[in-house]
Structure formats: C-alpha cells, structure tokens
Motif scaffolding. Sequence first.
Motif, PDB file in Angstrom:
ATOM      1  N   ILE A  62       0.844  -1.200   0.000  1.00 45.10           N
ATOM      2  CA  ILE A  62       0.000   0.000   0.000  1.00 45.10           C
ATOM      3  C   ILE A  62       0.878   1.249   0.000  1.00 45.10           C
ATOM      4  CG2 ILE A  62      -1.606   1.374   1.382  1.00 45.10           C
ATOM      5  CD1 ILE A  62      -2.767  -1.317   2.396  1.00 45.10           C
ATOM      6  N   THR A 108       2.957   1.495  -3.460  1.00 43.89           N
ATOM      7  CA  THR A 108       2.228   1.569  -4.730  1.00 43.89           C
ATOM      8  C   THR A 108       0.993   2.451  -4.670  1.00 43.89           C
ATOM      9  OG1 THR A 108       0.763  -0.316  -4.299  1.00 43.89           O
ATOM     10  CG2 THR A 108       2.942  -0.811  -5.260  1.00 43.89           C
ATOM     11  N   ILE A 134      -1.839   1.313  -3.915  1.00 48.07           N
ATOM     12  CA  ILE A 134      -2.976   0.433  -4.210  1.00 48.07           C
ATOM     13  C   ILE A 134      -3.625   0.033  -2.884  1.00 48.07           C
ATOM     14  CG2 ILE A 134      -3.722  -1.750  -5.232  1.00 48.07           C
ATOM     15  CD1 ILE A 134      -1.237  -1.541  -7.085  1.00 48.07           C
ATOM     16  N   THR A 135      -4.684   0.732  -2.525  1.00 47.45           N
ATOM     17  CA  THR A 135      -5.302   0.524  -1.213  1.00 47.45           C
ATOM     18  C   THR A 135      -6.046  -0.805  -1.106  1.00 47.45           C
ATOM     19  OG1 THR A 135      -7.256   1.765  -1.911  1.00 47.45           O
ATOM     20  CG2 THR A 135      -5.517   2.988  -0.777  1.00 47.45           C
ATOM     21  N   LYS A 136      -6.368  -1.414  -2.226  1.00 51.00           N
ATOM     22  CA  LYS A 136      -7.052  -2.719  -2.196  1.00 51.00           C
ATOM     23  C   LYS A 136      -6.181  -3.796  -1.551  1.00 51.00           C
ATOM     24  CE  LYS A 136     -10.199  -1.865  -5.958  1.00 51.00           C
ATOM     25  NZ  LYS A 136     -10.745  -2.304  -7.216  1.00 51.00           N
ATOM     26  N   LEU A 137      -4.877  -3.572  -1.489  1.00 48.54           N
ATOM     27  CA  LEU A 137      -3.988  -4.529  -0.818  1.00 48.54           C
ATOM     28  C   LEU A 137      -4.323  -4.636   0.669  1.00 48.54           C
ATOM     29  CD1 LEU A 137      -0.581  -3.608  -2.496  1.00 48.54           C
ATOM     30  CD2 LEU A 137      -1.901  -5.711  -2.807  1.00 48.54           C
TER      31      LEU A 137
END
Length: 125
Positions: A92, A95, A97-100
């Motif tokens: 997170i 990258t 990418i908060t879905k992680l």
Amino acid sequence: MTARLLLQLAAVFGGLGVAIGAFGAHALHDTLVKAGRLDTFETAVRYQFFHVLALLAVGALWAARPELRGLGTTGWLWLGGIVVFSGSLYGICFTGITKLGAVAPLGGLLFLAGWVSLILAVREL
C-alpha cells in the motif's frame, strides 16, 4: 523446517526490516507523510520486528528442545504473517494500491494462528 533454518530466516527478515525501515524513514519519509501512510508503514515494520524477535526465541527454544517439532509450524505461520500482513502494508505504501489492505487481515490471522501453534507446541514442557 529446522531450528537452524528458522533462525536464519529470522535473521533475513530482521535484516530486511532494518533495511526497509531505514529506507522508509529516510528516503521515503516525506512521500509517506504526504500520502498519509507513515502510520501504515510504521505498523508494517513494527509487526515485522515483533515477529522476528518471536521467531528468534522460538528458534532458540527449538534448538534447545528439538523434540518440540510443532515449533516449525509456528515459524511457518509467523513467516507467512510477516509476508502477508507487513507485505500488504508495504505494498500500500509503495504503490498506493489501497485494495492490498484487504489482504492484511489474512496476515493477522496467520500471526494469531502462529501464537496458537506455539501454545500447542509447548504444552508438554
């Protein structure tokens, strides 16, 4: 897994924790603060180190008491927890990418399962 391998992996993950922590504290500090992710990063590093120290203790116990083979399971669970929990939080931070974050609870479950595994492994001490 053996006690030796467990101790070696603890050393590897401890060294990685120092390197990642230093990189975040120095090279990425301003970026992490701007993104509002400094706390997330610090949580990842903290949980990694807590479990590295636990791995060292379990590895030392296993070296002294090789009949406690269940300690290998404890080690694998905690290593998995480090990779999944701390790894997803690092992901997170690096990258965005908060879905992680959806993966982090699985790592937390691995940490918890490792503690239960430790209880079971040492019940005959």
